[in-house]
Design a protein around this motif. Structure first.
Motif, mmCIF file in Angstrom:
data_model
loop_
_atom_site.group_PDB
_atom_site.id
_atom_site.type_symbol
_atom_site.label_atom_id
_atom_site.label_comp_id
_atom_site.label_asym_id
_atom_site.label_seq_id
_atom_site.Cartn_x
_atom_site.Cartn_y
_atom_site.Cartn_z
ATOM 1 N N TYR A 146 0.960 -0.442 -0.375
ATOM 2 C CA TYR A 146 -0.026 -0.051 0.051
ATOM 3 C C TYR A 146 0.931 1.168 -0.638
ATOM 4 C CZ TYR A 146 -3.491 -3.491 0.923
ATOM 5 O OH TYR A 146 -4.015 -4.140 1.288
ATOM 6 N N VAL A 147 0.439 2.520 -1.513
ATOM 7 C CA VAL A 147 0.808 3.803 -0.819
ATOM 8 C C VAL A 147 0.280 4.028 0.126
ATOM 9 C CG1 VAL A 147 2.095 5.600 -1.902
ATOM 10 C CG2 VAL A 147 2.169 2.853 -2.774
ATOM 11 N N VAL A 148 0.798 5.045 0.703
ATOM 12 C CA VAL A 148 0.108 5.629 1.860
ATOM 13 C C VAL A 148 0.190 7.123 1.877
ATOM 14 C CG1 VAL A 148 -0.524 4.032 3.391
ATOM 15 C CG2 VAL A 148 1.228 6.007 3.620
ATOM 16 N N GLY A 149 0.307 7.720 0.757
ATOM 17 C CA GLY A 149 0.724 9.120 -0.110
ATOM 18 C C GLY A 149 1.491 8.818 -1.033
ATOM 19 N N ASN A 150 1.345 10.128 -2.191
ATOM 20 C CA ASN A 150 2.139 10.060 -3.165
ATOM 21 C C ASN A 150 2.135 11.896 -3.205
ATOM 22 O OD1 ASN A 150 2.483 8.977 -5.589
ATOM 23 N ND2 ASN A 150 1.433 11.012 -6.782
ATOM 24 N N GLU A 151 3.716 11.995 -3.294
ATOM 25 C CA GLU A 151 3.783 13.376 -3.636
ATOM 26 C C GLU A 151 2.488 15.225 -3.081
ATOM 27 O OE1 GLU A 151 4.559 14.166 -7.772
ATOM 28 O OE2 GLU A 151 5.347 12.575 -8.178
ATOM 29 N N ILE A 152 3.465 14.603 -1.581
ATOM 30 C CA ILE A 152 2.332 15.832 -1.115
ATOM 31 C C ILE A 152 3.316 17.450 -1.260
ATOM 32 C CG2 ILE A 152 2.616 16.774 1.120
ATOM 33 C CD1 ILE A 152 2.039 14.311 2.666
ATOM 34 N N PRO A 153 2.700 18.157 -2.126
ATOM 35 C CA PRO A 153 3.173 19.570 -2.342
ATOM 36 C C PRO A 153 4.208 19.938 -1.435
ATOM 37 C CG PRO A 153 0.622 19.407 -2.838
ATOM 38 C CD PRO A 153 1.659 18.521 -2.058
ATOM 39 N N PRO A 154 5.585 20.358 -2.698
ATOM 40 C CA PRO A 154 6.853 21.511 -1.850
ATOM 41 C C PRO A 154 5.946 22.441 -0.507
ATOM 42 C CG PRO A 154 7.134 21.174 -3.946
ATOM 43 C CD PRO A 154 5.887 20.399 -3.804
ATOM 44 N N ASP A 155 4.966 23.148 -1.106
ATOM 45 C CA ASP A 155 4.335 24.292 -0.419
ATOM 46 C C ASP A 155 3.583 24.195 0.653
ATOM 47 O OD1 ASP A 155 2.081 23.418 -1.989
ATOM 48 O OD2 ASP A 155 1.478 25.089 -2.702
ATOM 49 N N ILE A 156 3.085 23.327 0.558
ATOM 50 C CA ILE A 156 2.693 22.011 2.223
ATOM 51 C C ILE A 156 3.768 21.778 2.904
ATOM 52 C CG2 ILE A 156 0.619 19.945 3.038
ATOM 53 C CD1 ILE A 156 -0.675 22.292 1.274
ATOM 54 N N VAL A 157 4.275 21.152 2.547
ATOM 55 C CA VAL A 157 5.388 20.733 3.156
ATOM 56 C C VAL A 157 5.891 21.886 4.191
ATOM 57 C CG1 VAL A 157 7.391 19.356 3.183
ATOM 58 C CG2 VAL A 157 5.969 18.149 2.078
ATOM 59 N N ARG A 158 6.613 22.522 3.076
ATOM 60 C CA ARG A 158 6.910 23.776 3.799
ATOM 61 C C ARG A 158 6.638 25.145 4.453
ATOM 62 N NH1 ARG A 158 12.095 25.648 0.878
ATOM 63 N NH2 ARG A 158 12.185 27.103 3.549
ATOM 64 N N TRP A 159 4.902 25.039 4.091
ATOM 65 C CA TRP A 159 3.914 25.322 5.447
ATOM 66 C C TRP A 159 4.037 24.539 6.797
ATOM 67 C CZ3 TRP A 159 2.330 30.297 5.960
ATOM 68 C CH2 TRP A 159 1.346 30.450 6.509
ATOM 69 N N TYR A 160 3.961 23.705 6.640
ATOM 70 C CA TYR A 160 4.144 23.013 8.092
ATOM 71 C C TYR A 160 5.096 22.150 8.937
ATOM 72 C CZ TYR A 160 -0.950 21.933 7.622
ATOM 73 O OH TYR A 160 -2.484 22.609 7.064
ATOM 74 N N GLY A 161 6.347 22.543 7.518
ATOM 75 C CA GLY A 161 7.617 21.996 8.219
ATOM 76 C C GLY A 161 8.097 20.502 7.850
ATOM 77 N N PRO A 162 9.078 19.908 7.026
ATOM 78 C CA PRO A 162 9.367 18.587 7.705
ATOM 79 C C PRO A 162 8.683 17.403 8.208
ATOM 80 C CG PRO A 162 11.095 19.608 6.466
ATOM 81 C CD PRO A 162 10.192 21.069 7.569
ATOM 82 N N GLU A 163 8.845 17.764 9.747
ATOM 83 C CA GLU A 163 8.686 17.108 10.546
ATOM 84 C C GLU A 163 7.480 17.289 10.965
ATOM 85 O OE1 GLU A 163 11.074 15.741 12.364
ATOM 86 O OE2 GLU A 163 12.645 16.389 10.507
ATOM 87 N N ARG A 164 7.183 17.697 10.772
ATOM 88 C CA ARG A 164 5.092 17.760 11.346
ATOM 89 C C ARG A 164 4.111 17.179 9.999
ATOM 90 N NH1 ARG A 164 1.510 22.724 12.064
ATOM 91 N NH2 ARG A 164 0.088 20.457 12.883
ATOM 92 N N ILE A 165 4.918 16.373 9.038
ATOM 93 C CA ILE A 165 4.942 15.839 7.255
ATOM 94 C C ILE A 165 5.112 14.525 7.722
ATOM 95 C CG2 ILE A 165 4.886 15.124 4.669
ATOM 96 C CD1 ILE A 165 3.575 18.056 5.848
#
Length: 693
Positions: A146-165
């Motif tokens: 199973y793949v539980v995620g696919n290419e979360i956009p970089p602006d979302i990752v940067r907004w929350y920070g890599p650790e939270r994602i």
């Protein structure tokens, strides 16, 4: 009627023309190191992406049943064994896949393009979607992973920070595992968010679109190092035949598949099966990535992919130079049988095995004599370097490979080593050594503690040091530098050899797929004895290569030490590429390891802490100064223990505390022995006598 009988009695009529093997029961594919295994046999994932499609009359986002049946027949003809989907497949589609012998890499869609961490209710919906998706396919023979995620956009990752994602993706993985404990779970990352460092999944998935072969191979080397000891699956790559042309599409896919399997990828997924593509509520008309068009007519890329998917993997090498495998053994009865049994099964047509029995007093000689394929040389005990030189002298191959008597080689070990020699033209190649699973807590903790043989990389492809239990050299290069220095009896010989080769201008390369399983010391006593041996070796190395050591007498590496838990990262990598860090390929700039990153674990730091603490205790003032130094050391140890990849069945407070203790004790024991041997060597130096005038 059982499920197996139902599958066999209701095979589609199109299966009458050829004979794929139906999946009539769930044979769980397992992860062992950097590869998948189905039973005792290595399983390479050969996939195509399937979808997304517009909803059909049955309501699911997949084609009509008769179209799916035609697709699966062609996909089986292609030689593929896996489909990657982007929606949960209905039961009838899973049954059809099983009938055609196709496993499914199942993507579970959720709202990852919005600020999902702002809404607790949305997070709960996502968790429920993961649990529902896994339960819907649980225990089905066609469900591979199973793949539980696919290419979360970089602006979302940067907004929350890599650790939270990272934390949320880790939570989704736990939800999937809770729904199906035997399932394999991953997350499909891509270069824009490489810095997420999703290293907790069962295997690593990366979507990579690079058309130039040189760039693709360089990035593949990087991905192998990011995936560390886990299988690497290229979960998407493809070529648009509208812009590139159908012939160029076939040629570029050929380069990608050749590079992927030659360099040790555990699997590939070609994007996509067909030009029919539906996303965002619309059919995409101006891209054509399919191996077949919308009418299911084959493009030239179909035949090109078929050549690789139906061929033996890993790919055949252009030539097979003779390799002499040298195993030096001293009192190795515990592991000798496993070592020689693995070397007998190597998938390489032109090699010899030379065992140098270095004066063993146990059953090592008796065990070795059972394997008549190995050439046995016995001698009185002279030490590891001398034994290796005997092996070099006896070798008849143009490449001499070394492994230890406490190692088990992967069946394709030599293929990947030699492949690197042929593709790079270097004179030295090494590979990783991984600890096998342990059956009790103490050996499991010792196996992941710092101080084991590791590789040091200057870049993703060039090594500064390769471990002695997994290294190979062109024989002419070894002879040029007179082989190993006999002064090193048990350790340090590999470090000395690598440094002398580099001083001569040779480049050392690294093949991440050429792995061996290395049995670590299985008691704390043996672990500390090993660290004392390394301390002695460092003292000997210091007098040969003083410019490669720091002020405290420790080796000063220019590259990155892989698997090191003793150093604490004081500064996180910075992301610079693109506006707001949204560049297609991120380059992470991280400060090189400094003395400060591991200073609290040094003998000098702890002696200073003890002196300050005792002085403060006697004076009655500033007790906190000495205490603060010890607390800092404690924090360093706990930080390393938290990151230690302890086997899941042994994880807990007790295991973490034991690893923390070993992180603390190892460097101290090593330093004491290093000082002891440096002092001993210095006392033997003959003073210079000046003539009287």
């Amino acid at each position: 009627m059982s499920y197996e009988e139902d599958i066999l009695q209701n095979l589609p009529s199109s299966l009458l023309d050829f004979h794929p093997v139906p999946l009539v029961k769930r044979d769980v594919v397992k992860v062992q190191g950097k590869f998948f295994f189905l039973g005792e046999k290595k399983f390479f994932l050969k996939g195509v992406s399937y979808g997304p499609f517009s909803p059909a009359t049955h309501g699911a986002p997949f084609p009509e049943r008769q179209v799916v049946e035609k697709d699966f027949g062609l996909i089986a003809e292609l030689g593929a064994n896996c489909l990657r989907t982007y929606h949960i497949p209905p039961d009838w589609l899973l049954d059809l896949a099983a009938a055609y012998g196709l496993r499914m890499l199942i993507g579970i869609p959720w709202a990852q393009h919005v600020c999902f961490l702002d809404s607790p209710s949305l997070q709960q919906e996502i968790r429920q979607a993961i649990a529902h998706g896994v339960k819907a396919c649980r225990s089905h023979p066609a469900a591979f992973a199973y793949v539980v995620g696919n290419e979360i956009p970089p602006d979302i990752v940067r907004w929350y920070g890599p650790e939270r994602i990272r934390a949320f993706v880790k939570e989704l993985m736990a939800v999937a595992k809770e729904s199906d404990p035997e399932a394999l779970v991953s997350y499909a990352n891509y270069p824009c968010t490489e810095y997420l460092n999703i290293n907790f999944t069962d295997f690593v998935c990366f979507n990579v679109y690079l058309h130039r072969e040189k760039d693709f191979r360089r990035y593949l080397s990087r991905l192998h190092n990011l995936s560390d000891d886990k299988p690497l699956v290229l979960s998407e790559f493809g070529v648009d035949s509208i812009r590139e042309g159908t012939e160029a599409q076939a040629e570029i896919l050929s380069q990608k598949l050749s590079s992927s399997f030659e360099m040790g990828a555990a699997g590939t997924v070609v994007f996509s099966w067909t030009d029919e593509w539906f996303t965002g509520g619309f059919a995409v008309q101006d891209w054509a990535f399919g191996l077949v068009d919308q009418e299911r007519l084959k493009k030239p890329a179909f035949q090109m992919v078929q050549q690789y998917y139906k061929a033996v993997l890993p790919p055949m090498l252009p030539e097979y130079p003779k390799v002499s495998v040298v195993v030096c053994a001293y009192n190795a009865e515990r592991t000798m049988d496993s070592c020689l049994a693995s070397l007998k099964k190597l998938n390489y047509p032109n090699y010899e095995v030379i065992v140098v029995n270095d004066g063993s007093t146990d059953r090592t000689l008796e065990i070795t004599q059972r394997y008549d394929y190995a050439r046995l040389i016995s001698q009185e005990n002279k030490g590891l370097s001398a034994a290796r030189n005997v092996g070099i002298a006896a070798a008849t191959g143009e490449i001499v490979a070394f492994t230890d008597s406490d190692c088990v080689a992967d069946p394709d070990w030599l293929t990947y080593l030699v492949g690197k020699f042929l593709s790079s033209g270097v004179s030295a190649v090494g590979g990783p050594n991984l600890p096998p699973p342990e059956d009790s807590l103490v050996p499991a903790c010792v196996a992941v503690s710092p101080g084991a043989p590791v590789h040091v990389l200057l870049s993703d492809e060039v090594a500064e040091h390769i471990a002695g239990c997994n290294m190979a050299f062109r024989r002419e290069a070894l002879l040029e530098i007179d082989g190993f220095d006999p002064v090193f009896h048990a350790a340090g010989d590999d470090v000395d050899l690598c440094w002398r080769l580099q001083d001569k201008g040779y480049i050392i390369s690294f093949s991440p797929a050429a792995l061996v399983w290395h049995f670590r010391r299985n008691t704390v006593k043996d672990y500390l004895k090993q660290q004392r041996g390394y301390g002695k070796a460092e003292a000997l190395l210091y007098f040969k290569h003083p410019y490669r050591f720091n002020l405290l007498g420790q080796p000063c590496w220019s590259g990155r030490i892989y698997g090191d838990l003793s150093a604490v990262v004081l500064r996180q990598p910075m992301i610079y590429s693109g506006v707001f860090g949204q560049g297609l390929f991120q380059t992470l700039y991280q400060s090189p390891a400094s003395l400060l990153s591991y200073l609290p674990l040094t003998l000098e730091w702890n002696v200073a802490a003890a002196i300050l603490f005792v002085s403060a205790l006697l004076s009655g003032h500033y007790l906190w100064v000495g205490g603060a130094l010890f607390v800092t050391s404690f924090i360093w140890c706990v930080s390393g223990a938290r990151r230690a990849p302890i086997e899941p069945c042994f994880r807990g407070v007790k295991a973490r505390l034991l690893v923390a203790q070993l992180i603390y004790l190892g460097p101290l024991v090593r330093s004491i022995e290093r000082y002891r041997w440096r002092t001993r060597i210095l006392t033997k130096v003959v003073p210079i006598k000046f003539a009287d005038y």
